[in-house]
Design a protein around this motif. Sequence first.
Motif, mmCIF file in Angstrom:
data_model
loop_
_atom_site.group_PDB
_atom_site.id
_atom_site.type_symbol
_atom_site.label_atom_id
_atom_site.label_comp_id
_atom_site.label_asym_id
_atom_site.label_seq_id
_atom_site.Cartn_x
_atom_site.Cartn_y
_atom_site.Cartn_z
ATOM 1 N N GLY A 118 0.817 -1.208 0.000
ATOM 2 C CA GLY A 118 0.000 0.000 0.000
ATOM 3 C C GLY A 118 0.851 1.257 0.000
ATOM 4 N N LEU A 119 1.931 1.265 0.782
ATOM 5 C CA LEU A 119 2.833 2.411 0.817
ATOM 6 C C LEU A 119 3.478 2.622 -0.542
ATOM 7 C CD1 LEU A 119 4.290 4.585 2.541
ATOM 8 C CD2 LEU A 119 6.032 2.861 3.023
ATOM 9 N N ALA A 120 3.908 1.524 -1.180
ATOM 10 C CA ALA A 120 4.526 1.626 -2.497
ATOM 11 C C ALA A 120 3.541 2.189 -3.521
ATOM 12 C CB ALA A 120 5.036 0.255 -2.952
ATOM 13 N N ALA A 121 2.303 1.707 -3.480
ATOM 14 C CA ALA A 121 1.297 2.199 -4.414
ATOM 15 C C ALA A 121 1.030 3.692 -4.210
ATOM 16 C CB ALA A 121 -0.006 1.406 -4.247
ATOM 17 N N TRP A 122 0.955 4.110 -2.942
ATOM 18 C CA TRP A 122 0.671 5.509 -2.617
ATOM 19 C C TRP A 122 1.764 6.436 -3.147
ATOM 20 C CZ3 TRP A 122 -3.972 6.863 -0.904
ATOM 21 C CH2 TRP A 122 -4.157 8.144 -0.361
ATOM 22 N N ILE A 123 3.018 5.986 -3.051
ATOM 23 C CA ILE A 123 4.155 6.808 -3.454
ATOM 24 C C ILE A 123 4.413 6.724 -4.956
ATOM 25 C CG2 ILE A 123 6.670 7.039 -3.244
ATOM 26 C CD1 ILE A 123 6.376 6.266 -0.289
ATOM 27 N N VAL A 124 4.463 5.514 -5.512
ATOM 28 C CA VAL A 124 4.853 5.353 -6.911
ATOM 29 C C VAL A 124 3.822 5.950 -7.855
ATOM 30 C CG1 VAL A 124 5.380 3.681 -8.733
ATOM 31 C CG2 VAL A 124 6.285 3.348 -6.428
ATOM 32 N N GLU A 125 2.555 5.919 -7.463
ATOM 33 C CA GLU A 125 1.524 6.521 -8.320
ATOM 34 C C GLU A 125 1.825 7.991 -8.574
ATOM 35 O OE1 GLU A 125 -1.838 8.877 -9.357
ATOM 36 O OE2 GLU A 125 -1.245 8.761 -7.241
ATOM 37 N N LYS A 126 2.340 8.697 -7.569
ATOM 38 C CA LYS A 126 2.661 10.109 -7.744
ATOM 39 C C LYS A 126 3.902 10.299 -8.612
ATOM 40 C CE LYS A 126 -0.885 11.214 -5.474
ATOM 41 N NZ LYS A 126 -2.093 11.361 -6.324
ATOM 42 N N PHE A 127 4.899 9.435 -8.441
ATOM 43 C CA PHE A 127 6.064 9.526 -9.325
ATOM 44 C C PHE A 127 5.645 9.345 -10.781
ATOM 45 C CE2 PHE A 127 8.840 8.795 -5.598
ATOM 46 C CZ PHE A 127 9.852 9.701 -5.889
ATOM 47 N N ARG A 128 4.752 8.408 -11.023
ATOM 48 C CA ARG A 128 4.310 8.149 -12.398
ATOM 49 C C ARG A 128 3.472 9.302 -12.937
ATOM 50 N NH1 ARG A 128 -0.029 6.164 -15.233
ATOM 51 N NH2 ARG A 128 0.478 4.863 -17.053
ATOM 52 N N ALA A 129 2.567 9.827 -12.108
ATOM 53 C CA ALA A 129 1.646 10.864 -12.576
ATOM 54 C C ALA A 129 2.316 12.230 -12.709
ATOM 55 C CB ALA A 129 0.450 10.959 -11.625
ATOM 56 N N TRP A 130 3.309 12.512 -11.886
ATOM 57 C CA TRP A 130 3.850 13.869 -11.813
ATOM 58 C C TRP A 130 5.211 14.042 -12.452
ATOM 59 C CZ3 TRP A 130 2.765 15.035 -5.917
ATOM 60 C CH2 TRP A 130 1.383 15.024 -5.697
ATOM 61 N N SER A 131 5.827 12.973 -12.937
ATOM 62 C CA SER A 131 7.108 13.113 -13.607
ATOM 63 C C SER A 131 6.900 13.152 -15.120
ATOM 64 C CB SER A 131 8.047 11.953 -13.240
ATOM 65 O OG SER A 131 7.519 10.713 -13.680
ATOM 66 N N ASP A 132 7.908 13.617 -15.827
ATOM 67 C CA ASP A 132 7.849 13.726 -17.288
ATOM 68 C C ASP A 132 8.321 12.406 -17.877
ATOM 69 O OD1 ASP A 132 7.670 14.649 -19.844
ATOM 70 O OD2 ASP A 132 9.264 16.147 -19.680
ATOM 71 N N CYS A 133 7.437 11.385 -17.788
ATOM 72 C CA CYS A 133 7.854 10.017 -18.131
ATOM 73 C C CYS A 133 6.976 9.351 -19.180
ATOM 74 C CB CYS A 133 7.879 9.162 -16.868
ATOM 75 S SG CYS A 133 6.232 8.823 -16.171
ATOM 76 N N ASP A 134 5.948 10.021 -19.678
ATOM 77 C CA ASP A 134 5.041 9.439 -20.671
ATOM 78 C C ASP A 134 4.457 8.105 -20.216
ATOM 79 O OD1 ASP A 134 5.358 11.533 -22.539
ATOM 80 O OD2 ASP A 134 7.218 10.643 -23.289
#
Length: 277
Positions: free
Chosen positions: A152-168
């Motif tokens: 759950g912690l990983a999902a909470w954090i990684v979702e933001k990295f994916r949504a907010w970084s310039d990664c397509d």
Amino acid sequence: MEKIIPLLAEPGAHGGDPNDAFHVIVPSLPGYGFSQAPDRRGFSSSRVAELWFELMSGLGYTRFGAQGGDIGAGVSTWLARRFPESVMGFHVNYISGGYRPPLGEGLSPATAEEQSFLDAIAAWAANEGAYAHMHGTKPQTLAYSLNDSPAGLAAWIVEKFRAWSDCDGDVEQVVSLDELLTDISLYWFSGTVDAAIRMYKENRLDPLRFKPGERVEPPLGVALFPRELPMPPRSWVERVHNVARWTEMPRGGHFAAMEQPELLAEDIRAFFRPLRR
């Protein structure tokens, strides 16, 4: 900040001008992995700015610059607001949607561009801001779940990295799996996610609001990365700040120091170059 420290501290070793070298102090926000969690209420960004001022004074720096993104940008703004005699200038790569210059009777109304920004923030909050509302209202309830489940912690954090970084949509294009796991581990093994998300509530109780006619005197530099969260137009910021540099970056997102450290470092150097004494 790991990638950007050597670029600022030793620019000559990384293709830059040695004259642009900084003494770099990178304190960890209270309760964010490397530092002790607060044991009392009131640790908002304003209070952290007070701690950073005490830290710099204790290290012997009577004049210094500040830089930050995300919560660090708010802390840097509070530093400049509360301690203008010590802050020679400050540079940010994010300005929160909660930042508010004074509006109302007797003051200039929001321009069309500024109103478009306010509308964009409202739409973003409706579609993407559930996490912030939870952090800002019921942080401890959420913390029990995140501290109990590494998935759950990983999902909470990684979702933001994916949504907010310039990664397509492919986060590992800009942030490696090892970096992601390191970030998650810092929260998991220290058990500090409760303290980290608590700051959202503290900042909601002590927001960055400005009085009519108030000016933050130290000069401000802003780096705008294209995949950042909604950012205000320059006119919105100039209602309160003395904007000395405003740079639109070619690529990068919310985690600029991780995603594009070279671009961010060069803009920091360029902003502070004329302020050096």
